[in-house]
Write a protein that holds these residues in place. Sequence first.
Motif, short mmCIF file in Angstrom:
data_model
loop_
_atom_site.label_atom_id
_atom_site.label_comp_id
_atom_site.label_asym_id
_atom_site.label_seq_id
_atom_site.Cartn_x
_atom_site.Cartn_y
_atom_site.Cartn_z
N THR A 127 0.84 -1.20 0.00
CA THR A 127 0.00 0.00 0.00
C THR A 127 0.87 1.25 0.00
O THR A 127 0.64 2.18 -0.78
CB THR A 127 -0.93 0.01 1.24
OG1 THR A 127 -1.65 -1.21 1.29
CG2 THR A 127 -1.90 1.19 1.20
N ASP A 128 1.88 1.27 0.84
CA ASP A 128 2.79 2.43 0.92
C ASP A 128 3.53 2.63 -0.41
O ASP A 128 3.72 3.76 -0.85
CB ASP A 128 3.80 2.24 2.06
CG ASP A 128 3.14 2.39 3.43
OD1 ASP A 128 2.02 2.91 3.50
OD2 ASP A 128 3.76 1.97 4.42
N ALA A 129 3.93 1.52 -1.04
CA ALA A 129 4.65 1.62 -2.32
C ALA A 129 3.74 2.19 -3.41
O ALA A 129 4.18 3.01 -4.23
CB ALA A 129 5.19 0.25 -2.72
N ILE A 130 2.50 1.75 -3.43
CA ILE A 130 1.54 2.27 -4.42
C ILE A 130 1.29 3.76 -4.15
O ILE A 130 1.27 4.58 -5.09
CB ILE A 130 0.22 1.47 -4.38
CG1 ILE A 130 0.46 0.03 -4.86
CG2 ILE A 130 -0.86 2.15 -5.22
CD1 ILE A 130 -0.73 -0.90 -4.69
N ALA A 131 1.13 4.11 -2.88
CA ALA A 131 0.92 5.52 -2.52
C ALA A 131 2.11 6.36 -2.98
O ALA A 131 1.93 7.46 -3.53
CB ALA A 131 0.70 5.66 -1.01
N ALA A 132 3.31 5.86 -2.78
CA ALA A 132 4.51 6.59 -3.20
C ALA A 132 4.53 6.77 -4.72
O ALA A 132 4.88 7.85 -5.22
CB ALA A 132 5.77 5.87 -2.73
N ALA A 133 4.13 5.73 -5.45
CA ALA A 133 4.09 5.81 -6.91
C ALA A 133 3.06 6.86 -7.37
O ALA A 133 3.29 7.58 -8.35
CB ALA A 133 3.77 4.44 -7.50
N LEU A 134 1.94 6.93 -6.68
CA LEU A 134 0.92 7.92 -7.02
C LEU A 134 1.37 9.33 -6.67
O LEU A 134 1.12 10.29 -7.40
CB LEU A 134 -0.39 7.60 -6.30
CG LEU A 134 -1.13 6.34 -6.78
CD1 LEU A 134 -2.26 6.00 -5.81
CD2 LEU A 134 -1.68 6.53 -8.19
N HIS A 135 2.03 9.44 -5.52
CA HIS A 135 2.55 10.74 -5.10
C HIS A 135 3.59 11.24 -6.12
O HIS A 135 3.60 12.43 -6.48
CB HIS A 135 3.16 10.61 -3.70
CG HIS A 135 3.71 11.90 -3.16
ND1 HIS A 135 2.99 13.09 -3.17
CD2 HIS A 135 4.91 12.20 -2.60
CE1 HIS A 135 3.73 14.05 -2.65
NE2 HIS A 135 4.90 13.54 -2.30
N ALA A 136 4.42 10.31 -6.60
CA ALA A 136 5.42 10.66 -7.62
C ALA A 136 4.76 11.18 -8.90
O ALA A 136 5.37 11.91 -9.67
CB ALA A 136 6.30 9.45 -7.93
N ARG A 137 3.50 10.80 -9.11
CA ARG A 137 2.78 11.29 -10.29
C ARG A 137 1.97 12.55 -9.99
O ARG A 137 1.13 12.95 -10.78
CB ARG A 137 1.88 10.19 -10.85
CG ARG A 137 2.68 9.00 -11.37
CD ARG A 137 1.85 8.12 -12.23
NE ARG A 137 1.33 8.83 -13.38
CZ ARG A 137 0.69 8.25 -14.40
NH1 ARG A 137 0.54 6.94 -14.40
NH2 ARG A 137 0.23 8.95 -15.40
N GLY A 138 2.18 13.12 -8.80
CA GLY A 138 1.59 14.42 -8.52
C GLY A 138 0.40 14.44 -7.57
O GLY A 138 -0.14 15.52 -7.28
#
Lengths: 187, 187
Positions: A127-138
């Motif tokens: 979950t944290d990794a997916i959140a980080a990937a989404l955050h990286a997309r803005g």
Amino acid sequence: MPRWEPDGVERLQAAAFELFDEQGFERTTVAEIAQRAGLTQRTFFNHFADKREVLFGLSSELQQEIVREIATCADTLPPLDAVVRALQATADKMFEERRDAVTRRHRIIGANPELRERELSKRAALTDAIAAALHARGLDPETALLTASLSMLVEQTAIQRWTQPAESPPLRELLSDALYSLRMTVK
Amino acid sequence: MPRWEPDGVERLQAAAFELFDEQGFERTTVAEIAQRAGLTQRTFFNHFADKREVLFGLSSELQQEIVREIATCADTLPPLDAVVRALQATADKMFEERRDAVTRRHRIIGANPELRERELSKRAALTDAIAAALHARGLDPETALLTASLSMLVEQTAIQRWTQPAESPPLRELLSDALYSLRMTVK
């Protein structure tokens, strides 16, 4: 013994899952797993640190795959749809042809509190990794975490159905259904 | 030493939370907790099985309270709204006046992987209990589990904000906000 199975990792995993399922995780030894797979203990330890790793060894590959799919997804999709699409692509690649093994794994983990805790912890990391990937997309951090958590809920709901004996649709479809159910429940 | 605190449980908890926060959970002993609270170790063990119980002892009370609130909630509310209302009632009763302690607990658990696993496991049990309460009110098992999981996500989102130093609204309001954010994210 599944000598027709060319890959040591796959053979060890199949043997381990069978034994865990038949006689319980705790009571199964590495020696038994190696024997069932027709391989040596040394080969086992070339691939896995311990017997728990047979169950959880794929989780970092899974995580990388999902994160990569999110990164390459079209910008035009709403974030939750983008993540579910990434989960669908990963389901096609890593799950669809392994339904028996995934189902067995699901049952083994469900039967053991320590493994359940471990699974919850892996899921939190994903979950944290997916959140980080989404955050990286803005996406802002809070919405990113919420979206990631919702996508994991979609994943769980779909896997829950996919691993029932009576269910037959591909996991990809069940992921779409689960996203729809989620939308109906939240409405 | 907080001798002004009449209740042994509260004193022990406050002392334990301070020490866990100052020097880490692992490095704190029951002897130190009792001493900081101005009580004996025997008194400690009258109330808690071990030092971990100081952090998790309230979870069964919390669960009972939430389940009771769901059972008494008006039938006319959509299920997710009913559960969030139950969480709000519980927040008023069990959290609102203990923000410092809850915040400290949150920080202590976040700093320790073993405690984080334990917390995830307690949360999974609470999710199942909420799902069972919803199922008892006539919801099908799958929707009940989905609704329960969503409500826990609302709870987590709200608690996350409530335990930040800069945030001041009551938890009840943050729960409403989180439900709104959830709806916006899923839309």
